[in-house]
Write an enzyme that holds these catalytic residues in place. Structure first.
Site, PDB file in Angstrom:
ATOM      1  N   TYR A 118      37.786  38.221  38.123  1.00  0.00           N
ATOM      2  CA  TYR A 118      36.514  37.565  37.795  1.00  0.00           C
ATOM      3  C   TYR A 118      35.783  37.231  39.094  1.00  0.00           C
ATOM      4  O   TYR A 118      36.399  36.763  40.058  1.00  0.00           O
ATOM      5  CB  TYR A 118      36.769  36.265  37.022  1.00  0.00           C
ATOM      6  CG  TYR A 118      35.523  35.424  36.838  1.00  0.00           C
ATOM      7  CD1 TYR A 118      34.732  35.557  35.703  1.00  0.00           C
ATOM      8  CD2 TYR A 118      35.118  34.505  37.815  1.00  0.00           C
ATOM      9  CE1 TYR A 118      33.580  34.812  35.536  1.00  0.00           C
ATOM     10  CE2 TYR A 118      33.972  33.749  37.658  1.00  0.00           C
ATOM     11  CZ  TYR A 118      33.205  33.909  36.509  1.00  0.00           C
ATOM     12  OH  TYR A 118      32.059  33.165  36.358  1.00  0.00           O
ATOM     13  N   GLU A 206      27.339  37.324  37.475  1.00  0.00           N
ATOM     14  CA  GLU A 206      28.671  37.128  36.917  1.00  0.00           C
ATOM     15  C   GLU A 206      29.228  38.512  36.624  1.00  0.00           C
ATOM     16  O   GLU A 206      28.686  39.245  35.800  1.00  0.00           O
ATOM     17  CB  GLU A 206      28.631  36.272  35.660  1.00  0.00           C
ATOM     18  CG  GLU A 206      30.018  35.838  35.233  1.00  0.00           C
ATOM     19  CD  GLU A 206      29.998  34.825  34.097  1.00  0.00           C
ATOM     20  OE1 GLU A 206      29.153  34.944  33.198  1.00  0.00           O
ATOM     21  OE2 GLU A 206      30.847  33.907  34.117  1.00  0.00           O
TER      22      GLU A 206
END
Lengths: 395, 292
Positions: A118, A206
């Site tokens: 991530y 993101e």
């Protein structure tokens, strides 16, 4: 301003960020053509069909599927295109899918295991600096990771004087447990990603997941890119990427009229000047026993045209049982606003719900008199408490 | 004494000859502010509103001794204007401009970190010490010189508080609109601290809204260091999660930045939190013993 995955990836790639390759399509025929082209470019024989909407969790709603042949590309695209995709981040009705991205399969088997990472870039409001947030737990909901295994989330803050430094990129790659070729690829990935963030005036990146492939490449499999609206004047080409179909049509219409509007669920509409006072007015409605039907900031110039537009937008919602107008006239004169309200009311003609008008500030007394003498079914108030009491009476 | 600005402040206006600058400079002068000149690059040497125009802030400082600047420069050039003011030795910079890119403000914040100045804003109504100086765009007539300090993220909600304080029989020492952007020059905690240390302030009104940690930080500081009554209000109890409410900073992200969470922290820290913004004036009147 939010971008679609394919738009975000195109921009990232232009900054040298390695991304999962893909081609956007709006029909099943285009999807098959895209797949053929992708096969020629990358050699991929499996394809991922990905719905392009402005919401996360697309996979959970059935908007991301693997196709193992061109026939499957066609059938899956037909299924996804036009569907109302419901994800944890959309409303119950979901969002209509207008386009799909046909992407290469990057989870192919090889010498090492693939792993998902991530990574996001955002502003740390506490320090006023940008930071990179990353975790070994990619492909998952980051809020869940933060709750369950907060020790697996790392941050790296960037000094605006010098930008992201090499040691920081290395630290990130080390913390992610990478070595060899994957380590080198990651340091390059991080640097390019941060360059892109500054270069395009983004307010959020993101990338979930960033994938380490079985042959140790690092690439962005998804990309959520949000641009800072205030920075768009420097990027006219990106401004054109706005997809209004993804936004609430009423919000868009209001925006074009210079109104800042957010549609809500309640029964009392409101029209206010200033964002803070608008939120406070919504709170007052709630305390008076109602529920706010909207947030609406008319801005500094509450002239007749804007007031009329605002009334029309609020009145379109048939759940609305009353409207509270709350204007604190500083530079704006209240008598002018009152005239605007009277004109708008007369122009619209068929207003059959009560309107409470609270005008305070410059020429408030004259304004109240104008409203009271207008003969319209409008209740006037000067003090905020007075307006709140009137809402209570009427709801 | 008040804070930040007073009758001795020598104020210049950056973006002096533009329409916003012209209008508000006129209003400031009318409110008794000592506006000593302005800056518009390329128009140096001219007179505007019977005051000199300079090409650069450092020229203006050299010629007029200005120590306060108010900025009305358009968003694309505002970051540059702030840094120019700081470099020229201006002590208090008030930035009214709305819509400055966040990444510009990241650089500005860093640039200002080792400069001897205070920046208020951007995207704020400014600072006013009634009877002393108005360095902002607020309506002066609602103010009354007095001993209540006001700190707020929002413009019209500041006016609401000012008006209630005046109508409840009190007045303001200084009102500071800190702005609602993600990056601002003076935090709520810093503004509260100034007023807490000001001998001419007896009570403080602190108005926040959803988003960010600023109110919680200020509240915790007050718990440790507070010596005066504080009335608090947080706008946005009814705002939905994930939607921006007008101000770029007003968005509920996590559980910590909701109105409910902020109010709970403020109450814990001894702040008199009002649920209705209509109660700000009377609550403060009770606390400082003034009959409304």
């Amino acid at each position: 301003m939010n971008l679609h995955e394919f738009q975000g990836k195109d921009i990232l790639a232009s900054y040298g960020v390695n991304v999962q390759k893909g081609i956007v399509a709006t029909t099943a025929d285009e999807a098959v053509e895209a797949a053929k082209k992708l096969n020629a470019e990358t050699g991929t024989e499996w394809y991922v069909v990905k719905a392009q909407i402005h919401a996360g969790g697309r996979g959970k709603g059935g908007g991301v599927k693997l196709a193992k042949s061109l026939d499957e590309v066609r059938s899956i695209s037909e299924e996804i295109l036009g569907m109302m995709l419901v994800t944890p981040q959309t409303s119950k009705e979901g969002k209509k899918v207008h386009q799909v991205m046909i992407a290469e399969d990057v989870y192919y088997p090889g010498e090492s295991e693939t792993s998902e990472i991530y990574m996001s870039v955002l502003l740390n409001r506490e320090t006023g600096r940008n930071m990179i947030m990353y975790s070994t737990e990619g492909g998952m909901d980051i809020e869940t990771v933060a709750e369950e295994t907060p020790d697996r989330i790392f941050t790296e803050e960037i000094d605006p004087k010098v930008g992201l430094q090499g040691f920081q990129a290395r630290k990130i790659a080390f913390n992610l447990g990478l070595s060899g070729k994957a380590f080198k690829e990651m340091t390059k990935f991080v640097s390019s990603l941060y360059n892109a963030y500054e270069g395009i005036d983004a307010s959020l990146f993101e990338i979930n997941p960033v994938l380490k492939t079985s042959d140790d490449k690092i690439l962005a499999v998804d990309a959520k890119v949000t641009l800072d609206d205030n920075g768009l004047f420097r990027h006219k080409d990106y401004a054109a990427l706005r997809d209004k179909r993804e936004e609430d049509p009423t919000d868009v219409e209001a925006g074009e009229a210079g109104l800042n509007f957010v549609n809500l669920d309640g029964n009392v509409g409101c029209m206010v000047n200033g964002a803070g006072l608008a939120m406070a007015t919504m709170d007052i409605i709630k305390m008076a026993g109602g529920n706010p039907a909207n947030f609406l900031d008319v801005g500094g110039t509450a002239d007749a045209a804007r007031v009329e537009k605002a009334f029309r937008i609020i009145l379109r919602d048939d759940k609305v049982q009353a409207i509270l107008v709350n204007i604190f006239g500083g530079i704006v004169r209240c008598d002018r606003v009152a005239q605007g309200i009277i004109d708008a009311y007369k122009n619209i003609e068929d207003i059959n719900i009560p309107i409470i008008v609270r005008l305070q500030g410059t020429n408030a007394v004259e304004a109240k008199k104008m409203i009271d003498e207008s003969g319209l079914k409008v209740h006037s108030a000067i003090a905020l408490q007075e307006a709140a009491d009137k809402v209570k009476e009427l709801v | 004494m008040s804070v930040l600005v007073n009758k001795d402040s020598k104020v210049i206006v950056q973006g002096f000859t533009g329409s916003e600058g012209t209008f508000h400079a006129g209003q400031m002068i009318e409110a008794g502010t000592n506006v000593v000149g302005g800056v518009t690059p390329g128009k140096g040497g001219q007179q505007h509103l019977e005051r000199p125009v300079f090409n650069t802030v450092s020229d203006a400082v050299k010629e007029t001794g200005a120590d306060v600047s108010i900025i009305f420069v358009p968003p694309a050039f505002a970051a540059d204007a702030i840094m120019e003011a700081a470099e020229a030795g201006i002590k208090v910079i008030v930035t009214i401009t709305e819509g400055i890119p966040v990444n510009d403000m990241v650089k500005v914040k860093e640039y200002l970190s080792d400069k001897d100045c205070v920046m208020v804003g951007p995207n704020c109504p400014g600072v006013m010490t009634p009877g002393g100086a108005k360095v902002g765009i607020m309506p002066a007539f609602i103010f009354n010189p007095g001993r209540i300090g006001i700190v707020s993220k929002s413009g019209t909600l500041t006016y609401e508080a000012v008006d209630q304080i005046t109508k409840a029989g009190m007045g303001q020492s200084t009102a500071i609109g800190i702005g609602g952007d993600p990056i601002i020059g003076t935090s709520m905690k810093e503004a509260v601290e100034m007023l807490m240390n000001d001998p001419e302030t007896d009570g403080i009104v602190m108005i926040g809204e959803i988003g960010g940690q600023m109110e919680a930080n200020a509240a915790r500081w007050i718990k440790e260091n507070g010596t005066k009554p504080v009335v608090g209000f947080i706008a946005g109890e009814t705002a939905p999660k994930g939607r921006t409410m007008g101000h770029a900073g007003a968005i509920v992200g996590g559980s910590e930045d909701t109105a409910q969470a902020k109010k709970a922290i403020m109450k814990e820290c001894g702040i008199n939190v009002v649920d209705s913004p209509a109660q700000i004036g009377e609550t403060m009147a009770q606390l400082v013993g003034v009959k409304a």
